[in-house]
Design an enzyme around this catalytic site. Structure first.
Site, mmCIF file in Angstrom:
data_model
loop_
_atom_site.group_PDB
_atom_site.id
_atom_site.type_symbol
_atom_site.label_atom_id
_atom_site.label_comp_id
_atom_site.label_asym_id
_atom_site.label_seq_id
_atom_site.Cartn_x
_atom_site.Cartn_y
_atom_site.Cartn_z
ATOM 1 N N TRP A 237 0.967 -1.367 0.298
ATOM 2 C CA TRP A 237 -0.012 -0.423 -0.112
ATOM 3 C C TRP A 237 1.075 1.655 0.310
ATOM 4 C CZ3 TRP A 237 -1.297 -4.814 2.317
ATOM 5 C CH2 TRP A 237 -2.683 -4.764 1.656
ATOM 6 N N CYS A 273 -6.538 -5.464 -1.958
ATOM 7 C CA CYS A 273 -7.316 -6.471 -1.475
ATOM 8 C C CYS A 273 -8.390 -6.800 -2.037
ATOM 9 C CB CYS A 273 -8.734 -5.003 -0.680
ATOM 10 S SG CYS A 273 -9.684 -3.616 -0.855
ATOM 11 N N HIS A 332 -13.885 -1.646 0.807
ATOM 12 C CA HIS A 332 -12.523 -2.963 1.169
ATOM 13 C C HIS A 332 -13.609 -4.470 0.576
ATOM 14 C CE1 HIS A 332 -9.993 -6.087 3.129
ATOM 15 N NE2 HIS A 332 -10.782 -6.478 3.528
ATOM 16 N N ASP A 355 -11.631 -12.987 3.996
ATOM 17 C CA ASP A 355 -10.766 -12.911 3.497
ATOM 18 C C ASP A 355 -9.542 -12.897 4.125
ATOM 19 O OD1 ASP A 355 -9.757 -9.332 3.296
ATOM 20 O OD2 ASP A 355 -11.026 -8.737 4.700
ATOM 21 N N ASP A 397 -20.163 0.745 15.836
ATOM 22 C CA ASP A 397 -20.251 1.681 16.459
ATOM 23 C C ASP A 397 -18.644 2.378 15.892
ATOM 24 O OD1 ASP A 397 -22.911 1.414 16.603
ATOM 25 O OD2 ASP A 397 -23.051 1.508 18.345
ATOM 26 N N GLU A 444 -30.044 -0.513 9.626
ATOM 27 C CA GLU A 444 -29.378 0.891 10.240
ATOM 28 C C GLU A 444 -30.233 1.707 11.046
ATOM 29 O OE1 GLU A 444 -26.549 1.479 11.156
ATOM 30 O OE2 GLU A 444 -25.497 0.865 9.860
ATOM 31 N N GLU A 449 -30.827 -4.125 14.956
ATOM 32 C CA GLU A 449 -30.075 -3.929 14.797
ATOM 33 C C GLU A 449 -28.774 -3.743 15.929
ATOM 34 O OE1 GLU A 449 -26.239 -0.910 13.706
ATOM 35 O OE2 GLU A 449 -27.925 -0.749 14.263
ATOM 36 N N TYR A 518 -7.253 5.193 0.491
ATOM 37 C CA TYR A 518 -8.489 4.445 0.747
ATOM 38 C C TYR A 518 -8.839 3.823 2.171
ATOM 39 C CZ TYR A 518 -6.951 0.083 -0.939
ATOM 40 O OH TYR A 518 -7.199 -1.298 -0.971
#
Length: 567
Positions: A237, A273, A332, A355, A397, A444, A449, A518
């Site tokens: 990166w 990614c 991502h 991932d 959060d 949301e 949630e 980013y």
């Protein structure tokens, strides 16, 4: 006369019966590639007619450096009169003079990989056996068409998309400026199956573990990045790619995997990614595991398993750089893969997040997943693997902390809709973008949630973060006109502050704009401001600022009377 096998025809050509029936006719080459849990056919020519009363024929398959019957890596297949599901067996279906045709059954939990194949024949009264080695290998892969296989996917259109489609779209940018790049997964191209099997062989996973897609996915997640195991791709990166290929220059997994295989496992430079994700999609689809590339916009990176994205300020409300290791990436890219999860409570099968981008270690290795999307959506982050990290990426959060005079920190504000927007993947059967945010979290702000967030937080490193509610009678929102900033153009920010209480409030608005990669890493602050604001009951105020920069991060705080608020 002793019975001998003269030749074996595995009916393995791309247009042959086996490859067609097993949905493996798209793979390059003419080797036998079968999907487990499904019968396949072969023909044998013998030196004389086969006599079932006096002759015995055994088929043997071996995989790995030390094949063992007890580990499922040395398979002995007997001839039987009737085939039964769930076991290795063979049955003669046709016999004509010296030729016989066999139907061979494999179990749905068979070890996947490259097998050597031999045939042993002998007379029942003669202990001396004749072994015929046809010098042909058999490749076994997962079977999404088989109901007993844990990767079974009960939708033909989805199987075509997530297993057989060798091209796709990977999304990038920001939630207001979503871009798409076409990616050539190329899982059936020449040399790719060999490269994928090489990756499995190069890993530390014993061959006996390759029957479980959970193990396989976890190992692939680790092997696609270079950390720990000299895997496929080197992440970079820095912006300097002079000794390799810029991540932005790749548009295909094929060249990457061929290069890695041909060099005997020399890591390929460079990836970010979307490249890690594209290669992971290729490998999983090649091995028969349904998979797709997924992009999360405003994706959080939680570095301390708090399940929150934390921002720290000192007593004067200046950011404390050495503590602010959490970040929010513009976007991502990772993967979803499809499988049952018999190791988890019922209801947690289906799509699993995995991932391959190296971010945090999992049990000492740079890998992530498979994490059940159902578990993530419900906040059940105690279910393996790596659900806390994925949960934080999509639904943490953003918590703001201020250092007290005694060195402790107090929570001063939380932003509940800061991360996990427009989670995107290519739609089935078209190049349209499909929003799958609903699979990762409830709407949301909904009660479900909020329950998921608070449930998850109890298993993090800051379980007390939601123990005491904080009054928020002043609302702060940062808005940007249009689709957001564009390189070379002014970005107009509107900071809207509203007093929701029935009492007047005096506030100090602190704001800072900074250049941001980013990945969410801040570089330089380019503008700071401080505005005194007096708000009457139920009154609003807004400030407008212009910044000439392509990609910015906005960070600010609002001190109301003796209580600060941050956004």
């Amino acid at each position: 006369m002793k019975l001998k096998v003269c030749s074996v025809d595995l009916l393995s050509s791309r247009t042959g019966q086996n490859r067609k029936e097993h949905h493996t006719d798209l793979y390059h080459g003419d080797e036998l590639i079968i999907r487990r849990g499904q019968t396949f056919q072969m023909e044998m020519e013998l030196n004389r007619p086969y006599d079932p009363d006096t002759d015995k024929i055994l088929l043997e398959l071996k995989t790995g450096p030390l094949p063992l019957v007890s580990k499922g890596t040395h398979v002995i297949i007997p001839l039987v009169d009737h085939l039964e599901d769930g076991r290795w067996e063979a049955k003669i279906t046709e016999q004509s003079d010296n030729k016989i045709k066999l139907s061979v059954n494999s179990p749905a939990n068979a070890v996947v990989g490259l097998y050597g194949f031999t045939v042993t024949s002998r007379h029942v009264k003669n202990e001396t056996a004749n072994t015929h080695n046809p010098d042909k290998n058999i490749v076994i892969v997962f079977n999404p068409w088989c109901e007993e296989d844990t990767v079974f996917l009960d939708d033909e259109e989805q199987r075509k998309e997530y297993v057989l489609n060798d091209t796709g779209r990977i999304y990038y940018g920001t939630e207001k400026q979503i871009g798409a790049r076409t990616w050539n997964f190329g899982q059936f191209h020449e040399g790719i199956l060999e490269a994928c099997l090489f990756i499995l062989e190069k890993s530390d996973m014993p061959p006996s573990g390759r029957g479980d897609p959970i193990n396989v996915v976890r190992v692939i997640s680790a092997m696609i990045n270079v950390q720990d195991d000299l895997g496929v791709l080197v992440g970079n990166w820095s912006g300097n790619y002079s000794d390799g290929v810029s991540p932005a220059a790749w548009s295909s997994s094929v060249e990457i995997l061929r290069k890695y295989h041909s060099t005997g496992g020399e890591p390929v430079k460079y990836g970010q990614c979307w490249v890690f994700s594209g290669v992971t999609t290729t490998v999983l689809r090649c091995l028969g595991i349904p998979a797709r590339s997924v992009t999360n916009f405003q994706s959080a990176h939680d570095t301390d398993v708090s399940l929150t994205t934390d921002v720290y300020f000192d007593e004067k409300m200046e950011p404390i750089d050495e503590l602010n290791s959490d970040s929010v990436w513009n976007f991502h890219v990772w993967n979803d893969c499809w499988m049952a999860r018999p190791d988890l409570p019922p209801g947690n099968g289906g799509w699993q997040a995995v991932d391959s981008t190296p971010q945090e270690t999992s049990q000492g290795t740079f890998c992530c997943g498979p994490a059940s999307l159902s578990a993530i959506r419900s906040g059940h982050v105690y279910l393996k693997h790596d659900a806390p990290f994925v949960f934080a990426e999509v639904n943490s959060d953003k918590i703001y902390w201020q250092r007290n005079l005694d060195g402790t920190f107090s929570q001063v504000h939380s932003e509940k809709k800061a991360v996990g927007h427009c989670i995107s993947t290519k739609a089935v059967g078209s190049d349209d973008r499909e929003d799958i945010t609903y699979l990762y979290k409830h709407p949301e702000g909904s009660e479900e949630e909020r329950i998921a967030v608070e449930t998850a937080s109890r298993y993090g490193s800051k379980p007390e973060v939601y123990s005491a509610p904080i009054a928020e009678d002043v609302c702060v929102e940062v808005k940007m006109d249009g689709e957001g900033p564009r390189i070379g153009s002014d970005a107009q920010l509107r900071i809207v502050v509203k007093n929701m209480s029935s009492q007047p409030r005096r506030a100090t608005l602190h704001s800072q704009a900074a250049v941001m990669y980013y990945t969410g890493v801040l570089k330089n602050a380019i503008k700071k401001d401080q505005i005194l604001v007096e708000l009457l009951p139920n009154e609003g105020f807004f400030s407008v600022g212009f910044i000439s920069i392509g990609t910015i991060s906005f960070l600010g705080c609002l001190r109301v009377t003796n209580r600060p608020m941050y956004f």
